[in-house]
Design a protein around this motif. Structure first.
Motif, mmCIF file in Angstrom:
data_model
loop_
_atom_site.group_PDB
_atom_site.id
_atom_site.type_symbol
_atom_site.label_atom_id
_atom_site.label_comp_id
_atom_site.label_asym_id
_atom_site.label_seq_id
_atom_site.Cartn_x
_atom_site.Cartn_y
_atom_site.Cartn_z
ATOM 1 N N GLY A 504 -20.327 26.782 50.780
ATOM 2 C CA GLY A 504 -21.253 27.661 50.085
ATOM 3 C C GLY A 504 -21.749 27.120 48.757
ATOM 4 O O GLY A 504 -22.609 27.740 48.105
ATOM 5 N N GLN A 505 -21.240 25.973 48.329
ATOM 6 C CA GLN A 505 -21.667 25.362 47.067
ATOM 7 C C GLN A 505 -22.751 24.306 47.330
ATOM 8 O O GLN A 505 -23.091 24.019 48.482
ATOM 9 C CB GLN A 505 -20.465 24.737 46.361
ATOM 10 N N ASN A 506 -23.259 23.720 46.223
ATOM 11 C CA ASN A 506 -24.356 22.763 46.309
ATOM 12 C C ASN A 506 -23.920 21.360 45.908
ATOM 13 O O ASN A 506 -22.908 21.180 45.211
ATOM 14 C CB ASN A 506 -25.517 23.199 45.416
ATOM 15 N N VAL A 507 -24.712 20.390 46.348
ATOM 16 C CA VAL A 507 -24.601 19.014 45.874
ATOM 17 C C VAL A 507 -25.784 18.761 44.948
ATOM 18 O O VAL A 507 -26.939 18.970 45.332
ATOM 19 C CB VAL A 507 -24.615 17.999 47.032
ATOM 20 N N PHE A 508 -25.499 18.318 43.729
ATOM 21 C CA PHE A 508 -26.532 18.067 42.737
ATOM 22 C C PHE A 508 -26.691 16.564 42.521
ATOM 23 O O PHE A 508 -25.733 15.796 42.657
ATOM 24 C CB PHE A 508 -26.173 18.709 41.391
ATOM 25 N N SER A 509 -27.895 16.144 42.163
ATOM 26 C CA SER A 509 -28.126 14.798 41.672
ATOM 27 C C SER A 509 -29.191 14.878 40.577
ATOM 28 O O SER A 509 -29.474 15.969 40.065
ATOM 29 C CB SER A 509 -28.555 13.852 42.798
ATOM 30 N N TYR A 510 -29.775 13.754 40.227
ATOM 31 C CA TYR A 510 -30.719 13.698 39.116
ATOM 32 C C TYR A 510 -32.077 13.193 39.609
ATOM 33 O O TYR A 510 -32.162 12.470 40.608
ATOM 34 C CB TYR A 510 -30.196 12.772 38.018
ATOM 35 N N ARG A 511 -33.125 13.566 38.875
ATOM 36 C CA ARG A 511 -34.455 13.037 39.165
ATOM 37 C C ARG A 511 -35.346 13.212 37.941
ATOM 38 O O ARG A 511 -35.039 13.967 37.017
ATOM 39 C CB ARG A 511 -35.080 13.733 40.367
ATOM 40 N N ASN A 512 -36.452 12.472 37.919
ATOM 41 C CA ASN A 512 -37.462 12.637 36.873
ATOM 42 C C ASN A 512 -38.428 13.739 37.290
ATOM 43 O O ASN A 512 -38.983 13.677 38.377
ATOM 44 C CB ASN A 512 -38.279 11.350 36.678
ATOM 45 N N PHE A 513 -38.611 14.738 36.455
ATOM 46 C CA PHE A 513 -39.671 15.693 36.774
ATOM 47 C C PHE A 513 -40.181 16.480 35.573
ATOM 48 O O PHE A 513 -41.371 16.774 35.497
ATOM 49 C CB PHE A 513 -39.240 16.671 37.879
ATOM 50 N N ASP A 514 -39.384 16.836 34.643
ATOM 51 C CA ASP A 514 -39.844 17.716 33.577
ATOM 52 C C ASP A 514 -40.775 17.008 32.595
ATOM 53 O O ASP A 514 -40.630 15.817 32.315
ATOM 54 C CB ASP A 514 -38.652 18.271 32.797
ATOM 55 N N GLU A 515 -41.730 17.757 32.067
ATOM 56 C CA GLU A 515 -42.540 17.345 30.934
ATOM 57 C C GLU A 515 -42.456 18.458 29.903
ATOM 58 O O GLU A 515 -42.816 19.596 30.179
ATOM 59 C CB GLU A 515 -43.989 17.087 31.346
ATOM 60 N N VAL A 516 -41.939 18.135 28.729
ATOM 61 C CA VAL A 516 -41.764 19.142 27.687
ATOM 62 C C VAL A 516 -42.402 18.647 26.402
ATOM 63 O O VAL A 516 -42.726 17.459 26.265
ATOM 64 C CB VAL A 516 -40.270 19.452 27.447
ATOM 65 N N TYR A 517 -42.588 19.570 25.470
ATOM 66 C CA TYR A 517 -43.093 19.147 24.165
ATOM 67 C C TYR A 517 -42.445 19.974 23.063
ATOM 68 O O TYR A 517 -42.010 21.114 23.274
ATOM 69 C CB TYR A 517 -44.616 19.224 24.085
ATOM 70 N N PHE A 518 -42.374 19.355 21.901
ATOM 71 C CA PHE A 518 -41.820 19.969 20.701
ATOM 72 C C PHE A 518 -42.869 19.820 19.606
ATOM 73 O O PHE A 518 -43.302 18.700 19.309
ATOM 74 C CB PHE A 518 -40.529 19.274 20.272
ATOM 75 N N THR A 519 -43.244 20.905 18.988
ATOM 76 C CA THR A 519 -44.244 20.825 17.933
ATOM 77 C C THR A 519 -43.914 21.837 16.851
ATOM 78 O O THR A 519 -43.278 22.869 17.110
ATOM 79 C CB THR A 519 -45.660 21.071 18.487
ATOM 80 N N GLY A 520 -44.320 21.544 15.633
ATOM 81 C CA GLY A 520 -44.019 22.464 14.550
ATOM 82 C C GLY A 520 -44.374 21.883 13.204
ATOM 83 O O GLY A 520 -45.135 20.905 13.093
ATOM 84 N N ILE A 521 -43.779 22.467 12.187
ATOM 85 C CA ILE A 521 -44.070 22.061 10.819
ATOM 86 C C ILE A 521 -42.778 22.111 10.012
ATOM 87 O O ILE A 521 -41.928 22.980 10.225
ATOM 88 C CB ILE A 521 -45.150 22.980 10.198
#
Length: 681
Positions: A504-521
């Motif tokens: 009933g559990q999962n197998v996880f791995s890694y991949r490239n997918f997210d695009e995020v940004y940080f902005t401020g002052i």
């Protein structure tokens, strides 16, 4: 610095690249000495005097009081530093210009660094891969140790006692002869720990003790050939005890760290200097825990990492066209860790160059790039450009744009871990197919939920483009800076479910997918009311978003449950942003000196607005309807120091004076009172 300083003294024309003895000098931003007030980059400098006045004893304590720097714990309990919203995984930590290793879960544990022999701490914000390569994507923290200055031995011995049976003892000495200089620093730090959840078995922070020994040697063969050598040793032991699945477990952990650093500075001519450097470091952590009743072993892990790095640098100062810095090097990184099938290693070669020049009298430009050839991912070219224009003697504009990257780490590539209590599995990208096949052959897999062809191409390095634009004003009383920043990430590495198990559990791995940004002052200001009163303050406004989730919101694809139990569409105004990011952070510091009675006082107030820890309603994003938010809070730190005669200082202080605690924030305990005695010689 000697040859360049001599050249600068000879020149009568004012040049912002020059190093003046009265102005703080920064090394990390350009790898050459530069006035803090002349830099086109956003840099925070923490002086030895400031460290001593505040009474802080570990690096994490003093960094957490600076604008735009937030301490955030990871799943290991270690607290890393977040810069401009960028996580600690992407911040390089260095001592005297060489990097430290030992990130078992991503964060570098800053509390293992004592501050008793530090000359200054330099924090460069924004992508710095053009000089430092991987892990400098979000910025650089460089600790500069104190060098000997006089023929008479100078130093100090101190002892501090505080709440939770916290004890800190320092001994620091340095001395300089005609050709030879040395420095020795010894520190012992211990605590009985503390517990924020007395209703559960075990402590939030268990008892520990650690030791740091750092020896440094300086030898001048002649005016043109100088040697620097440093060796640092760190050792910590810590107990642990906790309850899991109705069973009590106890054990201990040990950490050991070695750093050896050799650098030979060779002035070939008045204008040309070479630096030959060799660096070796090893970090090892072992941890075990078992039940004294059932003898069940919960975990028994070992983490053993080596880094070897030779590097050659050259600095050439043109008579009229600035300074050219270049270098090349080789890096070998090896890790032997439980949950890896075998010992794994990376190697890379790199070359970089930087030109620091005044295009006209009031316009300074820094342009540079670095090329990294890595054994496990595609090659990286990291350029950077920074400009500063002095409109007047008191006012300047500055801006920079740079590319940063972070190579996939050992864990993301080679991890092979199954949680024995819950039953889920995490596999590194490079071993995912082979390990998944083994699980299938053992009859543990129901179905594979992703096309395995996605593992045919190598995992890409994470990258970002960072922009900082600001202005600085300075006169006799007021110094202020404002900085607008934007960092856009792509190829962010995160976990994904690749298969479902029969349990009933999962197998996880890694991949490239997210695009995020940080902005401020960011805004920093210091006002010298008079010679004895200094007031400073800082503020950061931060927005941190996942672009993919913003697109899903715009496409009406994300729903949530409102307070009345209805299913509603999530709007942009409902999206809070990335976890562990506060919209507002601020600090206010007051330093007051009473010279007649040789006493000084300081009060530091640190504010952090509310932030979310994780998604609770199952729609993947952190929205205003989730219930994992930590309310905004203020911490207050107070210290007072009285000098007795020429040699003794007595300090009293209270950290977290308002006694703020939250079980969601394990790195903030209750009020901590302390007293410290220093003998200075």
């Amino acid at each position: 610095m000697s040859y360049s300083h001599a050249q600068e003294v000879k020149s009568e024309k004012k040049d912002s690249i020059k190093v003046e003895a009265l102005d703080p000098v920064i090394l990390s931003a350009t790898r050459t000495p530069r006035q803090l007030s002349s830099l086109p980059l956003p840099v925070t400098l923490i002086s030895k005097r400031q460290i001593k006045q505040t009474g802080t004893v570990r690096l994490n304590e003093i960094l957490s009081e600076q604008t735009g720097l937030i301490m955030v714990p990871d799943e290991s309990g270690f607290s890393g530093i977040q810069i401009q919203g960028i996580a600690a995984d992407y911040v390089m930590v260095m001592i005297d210009g060489v990097p430290l290793v030992g990130r078992s879960a991503g964060n570098f544990d800053l509390s293992r660094l004592a501050v008793g022999n530090i000359k200054q701490i330099e924090v460069v914000k924004g992508p710095s891969s053009a000089l430092y390569g991987s892990e400098a994507l979000g910025g650089v923290i460089n600790i500069i140790t104190q060098a000997p200055k006089t023929e008479d031995p100078t130093g100090n011995a101190s002892f501090r006692v505080g709440s939770f049976s916290q004890l800190d003892a320092n001994f620091n000495i340095d001395q300089k002869f005609e050709k030879l200089g040395y420095g020795l620093f010894i520190n012992r730090f211990s605590s009985e720990g503390y517990d924020l959840t007395p209703e559960t078995v075990g402590q939030t922070v268990s008892p520990f003790e650690n030791y740091t020994v750092n020896g440094r040697l300086y030898y001048n063969f002649n005016d043109n050939l100088k040697l620097f050598s440093s060796t640092r040793y760190y050792f910590q032991t810590q107990e642990n005890g906790f309850e899991s699945q109705d069973d009590f477990f106890e054990g201990d952990s040990e950490e050991t760290e070695w750093n050896t650093h050799l650098r030979l500075n060779h002035n070939w001519t008045d204008n040309l200097r070479f630096e030959y450097e060799f660096y070796f470091t090893n970090y090892r952590a072992t941890e075990s825990s078992e039940s004294p009743v059932t003898n069940n072993v919960l975990f028994n892990s070992d983490f053993n990492q080596y880094l070897i790095r030779p590097e050659v640098r050259s600095i050439y100062r043109f008579d009229d066209s600035g300074t050219l810095t270049g270098g090349f090097g080789y890096q070998y990184n090896e890790l032997d860790r439980t949950f890896f099938d075998s010992r794994v290693n990376f190697n890379s070669q790199y070359v970089y160059a930087q030109w620091d020049v005044n295009l006209i009298d009031d316009l300074n430009m820094i342009v540079g790039a670095r090329f990294d050839n890595h054994s496990e991912y595609s090659n990286q070219l990291s350029p950077k450009l920074a400009l500063r224009y002095d409109i007047s003697e008191n006012f300047a504009l500055k801006g920079s744009v740079g590319y940063g990257f972070k190579a996939p780490d050992f864990r993301q590539l080679y991890f092979d871990f199954t949680n024995s209590a819950v039953g889920y599995t995490v596999l590194g990208y490079n071993v995912a197919i082979d390990k998944l096949t083994e699980l299938q052959d053992a009859g543990q897999i129901i179905d594979v939920v992703v096309p395995l062809a996605q593992f045919d191409d190598p995992l890409k390095a994470e990258s970002s483009v960072g922009i900082n634009i600001g202005a600085a004003f300075k006169n006799e009383k007021l110094t202020t800076e404002i900085n607008l920043f934007r960092n856009d990430f792509k190829n962010l590495i995160d976990t994904q479910i690749i298969a479902r198990k029969t349990n009933g559990q999962n197998v996880f791995s890694y991949r490239n997918f997210d695009e995020v940004y940080f902005t401020g002052i960011e805004l920093d200001a210091t006002y010298m009311w008079n010679d004895n009163l200094r007031i400073s303050g800082g503020y950061q406004l931060l927005y941190a978003y996942d672009k993919t989730q913003l697109d899903r919101i715009d496409n009406n694809e994300i729903f949530t449950i409102d307070d009345s139990g209805r299913t509603v569409l999530v709007e942009r105004s409902d999206y809070f942003g990335l976890v562990n990011r506060s919209r507002h952070t601020a600090n206010l510091k007051v330093f007051y000196n009473l010279p007649k009675i040789k006493t000084d006082f300081n009060l530091r107030l640190i504010y952090r607005s509310k932030y979310g820890l994780f998604d609770t309603n199952g729609n993947i994003i952190l929205d205003t309807f989730d219930n994992s938010f930590v309310d905004g809070f203020v911490t207050a730190n107070l210290a007072a120091t009285k000098q007795f005669g020429k040699h003794f200082d007595l300090q009293f202080g209270a950290n977290n004076l308002l006694d703020y605690t939250d079980t969601n924030i394990p790195n903030i305990n209750g009020i901590q009172l302390f007293t410290r005695l220093d003998y200075n010689f």
